[in-house]
Design a protein around this motif. Sequence first.
Motif, PDB file in Angstrom:
ATOM      1  N   TYR A 154      28.534  62.954  24.760  1.00  0.00           N
ATOM      2  CA  TYR A 154      28.640  62.256  23.566  1.00  0.00           C
ATOM      3  C   TYR A 154      29.896  63.289  22.466  1.00  0.00           C
ATOM      4  CZ  TYR A 154      24.182  60.819  24.976  1.00  0.00           C
ATOM      5  OH  TYR A 154      23.199  59.918  25.498  1.00  0.00           O
ATOM      6  N   SER A 155      30.179  64.251  23.119  1.00  0.00           N
ATOM      7  CA  SER A 155      31.057  65.008  22.184  1.00  0.00           C
ATOM      8  C   SER A 155      32.628  65.004  22.537  1.00  0.00           C
ATOM      9  CB  SER A 155      30.424  66.381  21.996  1.00  0.00           C
ATOM     10  OG  SER A 155      31.503  67.283  21.629  1.00  0.00           O
ATOM     11  N   PHE A 156      33.323  64.685  21.980  1.00  0.00           N
ATOM     12  CA  PHE A 156      34.970  64.623  22.490  1.00  0.00           C
ATOM     13  C   PHE A 156      35.338  66.125  22.438  1.00  0.00           C
ATOM     14  CE2 PHE A 156      39.520  64.877  21.825  1.00  0.00           C
ATOM     15  CZ  PHE A 156      39.975  63.714  22.596  1.00  0.00           C
ATOM     16  N   ALA A 157      34.877  67.027  21.639  1.00  0.00           N
ATOM     17  CA  ALA A 157      35.346  68.317  21.484  1.00  0.00           C
ATOM     18  C   ALA A 157      34.973  69.086  22.903  1.00  0.00           C
ATOM     19  CB  ALA A 157      34.802  69.178  20.268  1.00  0.00           C
ATOM     20  N   THR A 300      42.007  59.962  18.916  1.00  0.00           N
ATOM     21  CA  THR A 300      43.244  60.609  19.521  1.00  0.00           C
ATOM     22  C   THR A 300      43.332  61.945  18.988  1.00  0.00           C
ATOM     23  OG1 THR A 300      45.062  60.204  17.762  1.00  0.00           O
ATOM     24  CG2 THR A 300      44.223  58.478  19.439  1.00  0.00           C
ATOM     25  N   GLU A 301      44.067  62.980  20.079  1.00  0.00           N
ATOM     26  CA  GLU A 301      44.480  64.078  19.913  1.00  0.00           C
ATOM     27  C   GLU A 301      45.827  64.177  20.581  1.00  0.00           C
ATOM     28  OE1 GLU A 301      41.757  67.568  21.140  1.00  0.00           O
ATOM     29  OE2 GLU A 301      43.698  68.415  22.169  1.00  0.00           O
ATOM     30  N   GLN A 302      46.633  64.197  19.631  1.00  0.00           N
ATOM     31  CA  GLN A 302      47.904  63.999  19.975  1.00  0.00           C
ATOM     32  C   GLN A 302      48.895  65.409  19.746  1.00  0.00           C
ATOM     33  OE1 GLN A 302      49.758  60.211  18.562  1.00  0.00           O
ATOM     34  NE2 GLN A 302      47.929  60.025  17.658  1.00  0.00           N
ATOM     35  N   ARG A 303      49.422  65.974  20.778  1.00  0.00           N
ATOM     36  CA  ARG A 303      50.382  67.150  20.586  1.00  0.00           C
ATOM     37  C   ARG A 303      51.784  66.584  20.692  1.00  0.00           C
ATOM     38  NH1 ARG A 303      51.385  71.973  25.006  1.00  0.00           N
ATOM     39  NH2 ARG A 303      52.767  73.436  23.437  1.00  0.00           N
ATOM     40  N   VAL A 304      52.490  66.744  19.544  1.00  0.00           N
ATOM     41  CA  VAL A 304      53.864  66.286  19.419  1.00  0.00           C
ATOM     42  C   VAL A 304      54.816  67.696  19.554  1.00  0.00           C
ATOM     43  CG1 VAL A 304      55.749  65.320  18.309  1.00  0.00           C
ATOM     44  CG2 VAL A 304      53.370  64.278  18.297  1.00  0.00           C
ATOM     45  N   VAL A 355      39.698  60.886  28.008  1.00  0.00           N
ATOM     46  CA  VAL A 355      38.333  61.760  28.161  1.00  0.00           C
ATOM     47  C   VAL A 355      37.178  60.621  28.327  1.00  0.00           C
ATOM     48  CG1 VAL A 355      36.735  63.445  26.917  1.00  0.00           C
ATOM     49  CG2 VAL A 355      39.361  63.499  26.531  1.00  0.00           C
ATOM     50  N   ARG A 356      36.309  60.858  29.385  1.00  0.00           N
ATOM     51  CA  ARG A 356      35.655  59.759  29.472  1.00  0.00           C
ATOM     52  C   ARG A 356      34.220  60.363  28.530  1.00  0.00           C
ATOM     53  NH1 ARG A 356      37.831  55.384  31.269  1.00  0.00           N
ATOM     54  NH2 ARG A 356      39.328  55.911  32.717  1.00  0.00           N
ATOM     55  N   LEU A 357      33.782  59.343  27.958  1.00  0.00           N
ATOM     56  CA  LEU A 357      32.567  59.584  26.597  1.00  0.00           C
ATOM     57  C   LEU A 357      31.733  58.223  26.716  1.00  0.00           C
ATOM     58  CD1 LEU A 357      34.517  60.915  23.785  1.00  0.00           C
ATOM     59  CD2 LEU A 357      33.023  62.066  25.476  1.00  0.00           C
TER      60      LEU A 357
END
Lengths: 744, 326
Positions: A154-157, A300-304, A355-357
């Motif tokens: 349940y937690s993306f983190a 989303t978590e986006q590294r640019v 990420v599978r949630l």
Amino acid sequence: MFGFGKSDTNALTMDKPHPDSLLDTGAQGVIGKPIDRIDGPLKVSGRATYAAEYDFPDLAYGFLVRATVGAGKVTEVDADSVRGLPGVIDVITDYKTFIRNPGQGGDTNKPPQGVADVAYFGEPIAIVVADSYEAARDAAQQLRVSYEAKEGRYSFAAYREEHDKPPEGVMPPYTGTGDPDAAFEGAAVKIDATYTTPSQNSAAMEPHASTAVWEGDELHLYGAYQMLSTDRIQLAKAMGMKPDKVRIIARYVGGGFGSKLGIAPESVAAAVAAKAIGRPVKCVMARQQVFDATVRRSNTEQRVRLGADADGKLVMLGHNSLVSNLPEESFFEPCGQATQFLYAAPNITITHDIVRLDWLLAASMRAPGEAVGMIALECAMDELAEAVGLDPIELRKRNEPGEHPIDHIPFSSRQLVPCMERGAALFGWSKRKPAAGDRRGEWLYGMGMAASARSNMLQKSSAKVSIDGQGRATVETDMTDIGTGTYTILAQITSEILGLPIDDVTVKLGDTAFPPAAGSGGSFGAGSSGTSVYLACEALRGQIADKMGVAADGLTLKDGRAIGDNRSVPLAELVGDGIAATGEVAPGKQEKETLQSSYGAHFCEVAVNAVTGEVRIKRMLGVFAGGRILNAKTARSQILGGVTFGIGTALSEELMHDPRNGKIVNRDLGEYHVPVNADVPQIDVEFLSERDIHANPMHAKGLGELGISGAGAAVANAIYNATGVRARDFPLTLDKLLDGLPAV
Amino acid sequence: MKTFTYEKATTVDEAVRDIDRAGAKFIAGGTNLLDLMKLQVETPDKLVDISRLPLGEIEEREDGGLTIGALVPNADLAADPRVIAKYPVLSRALLAGASGQLRNKATTGGNLLQRTRCYYFYDTAMPCNKREPGAGCSAIGGFNRILAVLGTSENCIATHPGDMPVAMRALDATIVTLKADGDKRRISIHDFYRLPGDRPDLETVLEPGELITHVELPAPPEGRQVYRKVRDRASYAFALVSVAGVVKVADGKIASAALAFGGLGSMPWRDGAVEAALVGQAPSDAAFAAAADALLADAKGYGSNDFKIPLARRVLIATLRELTGE
């Protein structure tokens, strides 16, 4: 029905450029004009019938029952616990047939079925049918359901380190060129920043709704859907039927924004229930259920990473995204879509991992990819401009590519630089001050800009156009109008090519009994369905020329008359009992041989309260180029809606997933904060003149999602310019700014 | 929504008589109750409709105050010329709440009883001590961005969501009621709300069947009045922090101060220590900081609402500057 005369089909595969357009040679003079929506009077007077408004004798009402665990198994649905309640007809569970989540847009497979296993909190597992909506809702709330709960993710983190590479979607999940890591290492100026955006909900005004009616072995479903031709296939397959036994009717749709691309759980539940009780069943999802069990945009978590030389020329561009979805769902939010071609860089890496949630389905929401991907890219460009000491527009000009930097194909048309220059002049960009340099009393003022790009797509689409004995035209296609203005632009195209007053054109949409169309999605609706209508009208023009005994290019059609060879004949006289033709368009080599996209530039001025961090947008302005504008008013309205979406993305919209069970915590419009009128300032929109001969014979490109693409970044960059605070965790609610504001 | 019976009361006496059993509720505008009934958060088995009772007037009293009928709509109260002129903090608080449509329906009495907007209170699938004492609190350990940092208990951290009651606390309003047995009561707003403790379901001192008939405002206070509301969007959102302030400065010193707060507490919040830190002091950043210290000494964040504590400090100081500035 009136009898049709000769009918033919005019098919076009877009393999070659199409330099000539009948929209340039038409004499009626309606194309591009800011004509009011032809369906407007019906809507404002309540006579446009939406899915939840159809009535039938003996109609029963269905209310979905949701799972109240985040993962596990349904062990019992105790129907007897509510069967005796007044008005209740039955509780219907069909674990195998019910769909666990909506279908993906355009998918011709059935959505995943089977609801005995709970995949996410809120999954619809049963439907209660009753003689009234209220009785069904009451029983659904009281129904006793037992579960065998299990542990869920349940937690993306907590799971962000575990991810997998998705299969190819609208773009490859991994793409790039050169040696990006080495180039970044050696770059004179480096930006390495991570931006996060939360899950979002489309929050369309009309909730998902289906009314299912069985006519013998045929299913008629009055639904709120965007892409009827594939929705029909999804529904037929889910029900174990042949598609030709399923008819979907969606004449008016109150907004979709992606959430109605594929079929949603209420459709199958209503169809199953209607069959079980032998009565038509209407199932309207409550607002909370729309939040729980339709579609979200992925967080989303986006590294640019941007590596540049001292002059600001990019030597490396990296855009690495982590997104989320249910197990086995292949859709990924394509954050790097525009990054592929927006700027010139010899070394590029673009990746997407999932990420599978155990959260509700992630799927397309307005401008999937660009809407949140361009926030990261365009904020990073703003950071680079600051680091290099360049004006943000100058930085972008220095990185303007001459061709697609990865695929090395030409741009079909591209006016990003003219959009930025025109916008800067109109907006007064030269008055922008250095960061945190403009305090007026309690308010900090700032300006920001961002580029906009949205890929142009052509999809298979067909339409039939006929002219009856009175000389009036009728367009029929299963295209939808989800509030965008499709009825109106299709009437304008027909009117322009056939030379008919627009009042003599009737457009019939939203019914799978009509020829299959592209549907509304991906900004491809106008280009695809419009071209099919164009082609049908072109064929009719040929038929009229034959009847006049003139060559098609010597024929002028205007005000209901055919003019040629020194004669002017009313169409009604020429067509006898009537004529008809079908137009069919399909994408071809042009989409591989050219990079097709619409472009624009957003400008924003904000005031940020120095005490509280409250953000008030003072004004926004955008200049856009999207090929030929078919209707200046509906096109502008599309941009206004998109920019408003962008404001929500930047400032307030956030779905909260409870880390203990994945449930949506804020599941109403009181606490899921879309912008209200007071949040949206004056927005000025200008379109640059443009024709794209590679896109389609109309020379028009997609606009529906251009307004949102980059808009949030312009807001965020303005907030930085106002405050000197660079917040990267969206939405930029006041608590994210508070620490960086001046002491009180 | 559970099935319920419905009766229309035509007199005040009839209304309190009709509330003849537990599970019955009064309904006026219904702007909060109906939403909660649809979700089965509220499940009355009987509604007594009081919307036609003759409680819709605003009257001036001999002592210079106003008596406001419980059925005066929020929109009318905000627009009343006497309220605008003499109690601007109340007018501004009302206009900072809800939307035009809701303010047309919502009533003065009903608004005092508005229930929390805690996300978990609204979802019957999640444990909530306010809905069901003893069930547990989902907001502790969950999302609590909009919830309280003052006056909470280990059983409940729900915020009172209102704006109007905050202004009324700053104005020392009195709530006039009629009980089922015919007795009238006058309750100071300062004694009207209850802290959650171990019974967060009990939010006020009203007895079952007791009807709010009027709200009395004392004669207008001296000094400057301000209502400042901070929220997540420009309109149509509940307060993260709000301040209702009435401050009089005389001879360079703060002569009197009344400060009430929304968005922070489990009830519309007023703390005498805040005012004590100010009265007798010359307006200064040091005095304002002391007031903020007094307000927030016992504040406790629960994760996502931690930011309210520094935010409240900043808002209070800025509001005091506005109340005392030249």
